[in-house]
Scaffold this active site. Structure first.
Site, PDB file in Angstrom:
ATOM      1  N   CYS A   8       0.859  -1.188   0.000  1.00  0.00           N
ATOM      2  CA  CYS A   8       0.000   0.000   0.000  1.00  0.00           C
ATOM      3  C   CYS A   8       0.895   1.238   0.000  1.00  0.00           C
ATOM      4  O   CYS A   8       2.070   1.153  -0.367  1.00  0.00           O
ATOM      5  CB  CYS A   8      -0.991  -0.020   1.165  1.00  0.00           C
ATOM      6  SG  CYS A   8      -0.250   0.057   2.811  1.00  0.00           S
ATOM      7  N   ASN A  11       2.258   1.540   4.356  1.00  0.00           N
ATOM      8  CA  ASN A  11       2.580   0.279   5.041  1.00  0.00           C
ATOM      9  C   ASN A  11       2.301   0.337   6.549  1.00  0.00           C
ATOM     10  O   ASN A  11       2.982  -0.303   7.348  1.00  0.00           O
ATOM     11  CB  ASN A  11       4.033  -0.153   4.780  1.00  0.00           C
ATOM     12  CG  ASN A  11       4.328  -1.606   5.181  1.00  0.00           C
ATOM     13  OD1 ASN A  11       5.425  -1.928   5.585  1.00  0.00           O
ATOM     14  ND2 ASN A  11       3.352  -2.489   5.083  1.00  0.00           N
ATOM     15  N   CYS A  13      -1.432   0.907   7.438  1.00  0.00           N
ATOM     16  CA  CYS A  13      -2.874   0.638   7.589  1.00  0.00           C
ATOM     17  C   CYS A  13      -3.314  -0.614   6.823  1.00  0.00           C
ATOM     18  O   CYS A  13      -3.602  -1.646   7.428  1.00  0.00           O
ATOM     19  CB  CYS A  13      -3.696   1.834   7.115  1.00  0.00           C
ATOM     20  SG  CYS A  13      -3.385   3.359   8.044  1.00  0.00           S
ATOM     21  N   ARG A  14      -3.366  -0.528   5.490  1.00  0.00           N
ATOM     22  CA  ARG A  14      -3.993  -1.597   4.712  1.00  0.00           C
ATOM     23  C   ARG A  14      -3.107  -2.816   4.493  1.00  0.00           C
ATOM     24  O   ARG A  14      -3.534  -3.954   4.748  1.00  0.00           O
ATOM     25  CB  ARG A  14      -4.453  -1.049   3.340  1.00  0.00           C
ATOM     26  CG  ARG A  14      -5.562  -0.029   3.438  1.00  0.00           C
ATOM     27  CD  ARG A  14      -5.724   0.740   2.151  1.00  0.00           C
ATOM     28  NE  ARG A  14      -4.532   1.533   1.844  1.00  0.00           N
ATOM     29  CZ  ARG A  14      -4.320   2.197   0.727  1.00  0.00           C
ATOM     30  NH1 ARG A  14      -5.235   2.155  -0.235  1.00  0.00           N
ATOM     31  NH2 ARG A  14      -3.226   2.893   0.554  1.00  0.00           N
ATOM     32  N   SER A  15      -1.896  -2.619   4.000  1.00  0.00           N
ATOM     33  CA  SER A  15      -1.080  -3.807   3.670  1.00  0.00           C
ATOM     34  C   SER A  15      -0.650  -4.598   4.910  1.00  0.00           C
ATOM     35  O   SER A  15      -0.619  -5.831   4.852  1.00  0.00           O
ATOM     36  CB  SER A  15       0.103  -3.465   2.753  1.00  0.00           C
ATOM     37  OG  SER A  15       1.019  -2.589   3.352  1.00  0.00           O
ATOM     38  N   ASP A 125      -8.391   4.052   1.450  1.00  0.00           N
ATOM     39  CA  ASP A 125      -7.310   4.276   2.411  1.00  0.00           C
ATOM     40  C   ASP A 125      -7.882   4.807   3.732  1.00  0.00           C
ATOM     41  O   ASP A 125      -8.320   5.953   3.804  1.00  0.00           O
ATOM     42  CB  ASP A 125      -6.307   5.273   1.831  1.00  0.00           C
ATOM     43  CG  ASP A 125      -5.013   5.290   2.625  1.00  0.00           C
ATOM     44  OD1 ASP A 125      -5.036   4.883   3.815  1.00  0.00           O
ATOM     45  OD2 ASP A 125      -3.991   5.685   2.056  1.00  0.00           O
TER      46      ASP A 125
HETATM   47  P1  4NP Z   1      -1.784   2.902   4.099  1.00  0.00           P
HETATM   48  O1  4NP Z   1      -2.328   4.305   4.636  1.00  0.00           O
HETATM   49  O2  4NP Z   1      -1.229   3.158   2.711  1.00  0.00           O
HETATM   50  O3  4NP Z   1      -2.998   2.035   4.057  1.00  0.00           O
HETATM   51  O4  4NP Z   1      -0.742   2.448   5.081  1.00  0.00           O
HETATM   52  C1  4NP Z   1      -1.516   5.451   4.700  1.00  0.00           C
HETATM   53  C2  4NP Z   1      -0.721   5.659   5.801  1.00  0.00           C
HETATM   54  C3  4NP Z   1       0.036   6.808   5.881  1.00  0.00           C
HETATM   55  C4  4NP Z   1       0.008   7.741   4.862  1.00  0.00           C
HETATM   56  C5  4NP Z   1      -0.778   7.521   3.765  1.00  0.00           C
HETATM   57  C6  4NP Z   1      -1.544   6.377   3.673  1.00  0.00           C
HETATM   58  N1  4NP Z   1       0.762   8.923   4.949  1.00  0.00           N
HETATM   59  O5  4NP Z   1       0.618   9.778   4.060  1.00  0.00           O
HETATM   60  O6  4NP Z   1       1.547   9.080   5.906  1.00  0.00           O
END
Ligand code: 4NP
Length: 156
Positions: A8, A11, A13-15, A125
């Protein structure tokens, strides 16, 4: 051994949620030793950090372990290590494509391809939507179908 990588953006939240749920599923099916499962982000802002507190909350609620998991950035060497690279959304997929050509014997797919009863093309997200429950449900369904596909492909 089948190597599966979920990717994702951050790294956190989702993955990592998909990594933990998929690992749990392989454990439940007694197939843990046949898999190496990991996750990574296209971005590196959270490198070394554990999963987001709400991802941890969802995993705790479902008794799924995320023990020892920390964020890292995806890198070109991952193509040589993994058999499946699963992007959580279309942006992750195109970022992966920009990093290295897909035509190298690796299955690169989008997670929502494994969620059959939804028209959504991206795992939303939750870092921005705040809806970790919705994401957990999608991940649970997708992981089951991904494992079924792999079992069929490898005749497990
Ligand atoms: P993820 O979510 O891609 O599902 O881990 C996010 C976590 C952090 C950020 C963006 C998306 N960020 O911009 O810090």
């Amino acid at each position: 051994m089948i190597h599966v990588l979920f990717v994702c953006l951050g790294n956190i939240c989702r993955s990592p949620m998909a990594e933990a749920v998929f690992r749990n599923l392989t454990e439940q099916e007694g197939m843990k030793d046949q898999f190496r499962i990991d996750s990574a982000g296209t971005g590196r802002w959270h490198e070394g950090k554990p999963p987001h507190q709400d991802t941890r909350r969802m995993l705790d609620q479902h008794n799924v372990s995320y023990d020892g998991m920390t964020a890292r950035q995806v890198n070109v060497a991952d193509w040589d290590e993994f058999d499946y690279i699963i992007a959580m959304d279309r942006q992750n997929y195109s970022d992966l494509e920009a990093l290295r050509s897909f035509d190298e014997g690796v299955v690169v797919a989008q997670f929502m391809d494994y969620v059959h009863d939804s028209d959504m093309e991206d795992v939303p997200d939750p870092y921005f939507t705040g809806n970790f429950e919705e994401v957990y449900e999608l991940i649970e369904k997708g992981c089951e179908n991904l494992l079924a596909d792999i079992k069929e492909a490898y005749k497990l």
